[in-house]
Design an enzyme around this catalytic site. Structure first.
Site, PDB file in Angstrom:
ATOM      1  N   GLU A 245       5.915  -1.570   6.288  1.00 55.34           N
ATOM      2  CA  GLU A 245       6.096  -1.246   7.707  1.00 55.34           C
ATOM      3  C   GLU A 245       7.452  -1.643   8.283  1.00 55.34           C
ATOM      4  OE1 GLU A 245       2.719  -2.727   9.886  1.00 55.34           O
ATOM      5  OE2 GLU A 245       1.366  -1.229   9.009  1.00 55.34           O
TER       6      GLU A 245
ATOM      7  N   GLU B 220      -2.530   3.105   4.873  1.00 59.73           N
ATOM      8  CA  GLU B 220      -3.357   2.089   5.521  1.00 59.73           C
ATOM      9  C   GLU B 220      -4.184   2.749   6.614  1.00 59.73           C
ATOM     10  OE1 GLU B 220      -1.682  -1.495   7.055  1.00 59.73           O
ATOM     11  OE2 GLU B 220      -0.262  -1.746   5.385  1.00 59.73           O
TER      12      GLU B 220
END
Length: 416
Positions: free
Chosen positions: A211, A328
């Site tokens: 991320e 995710e």
């Protein structure tokens, strides 16, 4: 003479039997077959395995290396791989980093704890044993497990002028720390399998960062420059493995009209321009509408999820022309009104969309639910945890998706 021949024959049979037993102990056909699994690759704009389509259902278990660093706790890694494999899941995403924190892999720049590295060796060897591919991430964006803030702090400790944590992407000293870590991981020779990581087909892909975000430049250009540099570096030392960035999927300045799909804000990345970089083999998105849209109701969150998936799937197919992974997603037991049934319904809805996108010829290759734990791992619980052996209904939802994606792989292969 007849009696002698009879005894000779019996002895010969006994020796032959003994030889076969010994040979069986040396030659392990299952291990042989695993060694021939091959590298996951890209064919056209889809994942492939030995030239055939590879569609998958998978999971996240970020903690594996840290837990496996303690030999007494390795059974938890084995349990997750065993249960995930039984549910048909074939890809796991996990960390290949722990920077300067407790139980760290990288104690300081270039200094490593061999005990923790051997934990990662075990994770890779167990993944191979249970026929599960790995996506290994090199660093975190956040301070958890050290991450980008730790790299910046290391530079400060060395007397380097670092203005903020976003200098991670631009300062030559900090970038040097990162490149050295990448080099160290990729060139590592597994103490259990004796195979260098760069030569191990159990590893499906490397991930540049979990991320990535950049507060000083919301356009995505700063991250874009870093991705280009580091992706080229990874490919210069390892062309066997696939490479992805590790992005959440936020749109940036490349196509401003796409920003309407963001959850009301930007994080300094650009899903389009970042993933158009040639050395990046596939795109990823993450999806947490229960966090991103916490003040909205469940219907609004589900509607966002549908649009988020639809938009990125279309872009991956038409613009990027690369595979897409929903790397995710999940539903937290901390959400208002949570129940196991609501989680199962949510996951089933997401899985159904994934299957439809893949079945209709899109480049969506699979998904990785967040996150799977073993029994007795409450300290790693974050609300999204799933213990397959304790959650039979969720296990059933996951198993059905695994079967559907595997079957679809065979159907696509047959039709091609």
């Amino acid at each position: 003479m007849a009696s002698f021949n009879k005894i000779t024959c019996v002895l010969a049979l006994l020796l032959l039997s003994l030889a076969l037993v010994c040979k069986a102990r040396v030659f392990d056909p299952v291990k042989y077959s695993r060694n021939r699994r091959g590298f996951v690759s890209i064919k056209g704009s889809h994942f492939a395995l030995k030239g055939s389509p590879f569609l998958f259902n998978g999971f996240n278990s970020y903690w594996m290396m840290t837990v496996a660093a303690d030999p007494n706790m390795r059974h938890q890694v084995t349990e997750v791989f065993r249960d995930a494999s039984a549910a048909g899941m074939s890809v796991c995403r996990t960390w290949a980093f722990a920077d300067g924190s407790s139980n760290a892999l990288q104690l300081s720049p270039g200094t490593y704890d061999e005990r923790v590295f051997q934990g990662l060796d075990f994770v890779i060897s167990e993944a191979k044993r249970f026929k599960i591919y790995l996506i290994l991430s090199f660093v975190n964006n956040y301070k958890d497990y050290g991450g980008r803030p730790q790299y910046a702090q290391w530079a400060r400790n060395a007397g380097v002028q670092v203005n903020n944590n976003d200098d991670f992407y631009t300062h030559p000293v900090v970038k040097g720390y990162y490149r050295n870590h990448v080099q160290r991981v990729i060139s590592r020779i597994n103490t259990i399998t004796k195979v260098a990581y760069k030569d191990d087909s159990t590893i499906m892909a490397w991930e540049l960062m979990n991320e990535p975000r950049c507060d000083v430049d919301y356009s995505g250009r700063t991250v874009n420059g870093w991705v280009q540099e580091m992706a080229s570096f990874v490919k210069s030392i390892d062309r066997k493995h696939l490479l992805t960035i590790g992005m959440e999927g936020f749109y940036g300045d490349a196509m401003p009209e796409k920003k309407q799909f963001n959850p009301g804000y930007q994080v300094g990345t650009d899903f389009i321009s970042n993933h158009l970089i040639r050395e990046i083999d596939f795109a990823t998105i993450h999806a947490y509408p229960d966090i991103w849209l916490a003040n909205q109701n469940e219907d609004a969150q589900m509607a966002f999820m549908g649009k988020w998936m639809q938009s990125h799937t279309a872009d991956a197919q038409a613009i990027l022309k690369k595979p897409l992974v929903i790397a995710e997603f999940g539903k937290s037991n901390k959400d208002p009104g949570f129940s196991l049934n609501s989680r199962d319904l949510y996951m089933n809805a997401v899985y159904t969309n994934i299957y439809k996108f893949a079945r209709n010829g899109g480049t969506l290759g699979g998904s990785l639910v967040w996150q799977v734990l073993a029994q007795g791992m409450q300290q790693y619980g974050d609300g999204y945890e799933i213990v397959l052996s304790e959650n039979p209904t969720t296990d059933n939802v996951i198993s059905r998706q695994s079967h559907a994606m595997t079957t679809l792989s065979h159907l696509v292969s047959t039709n091609n």
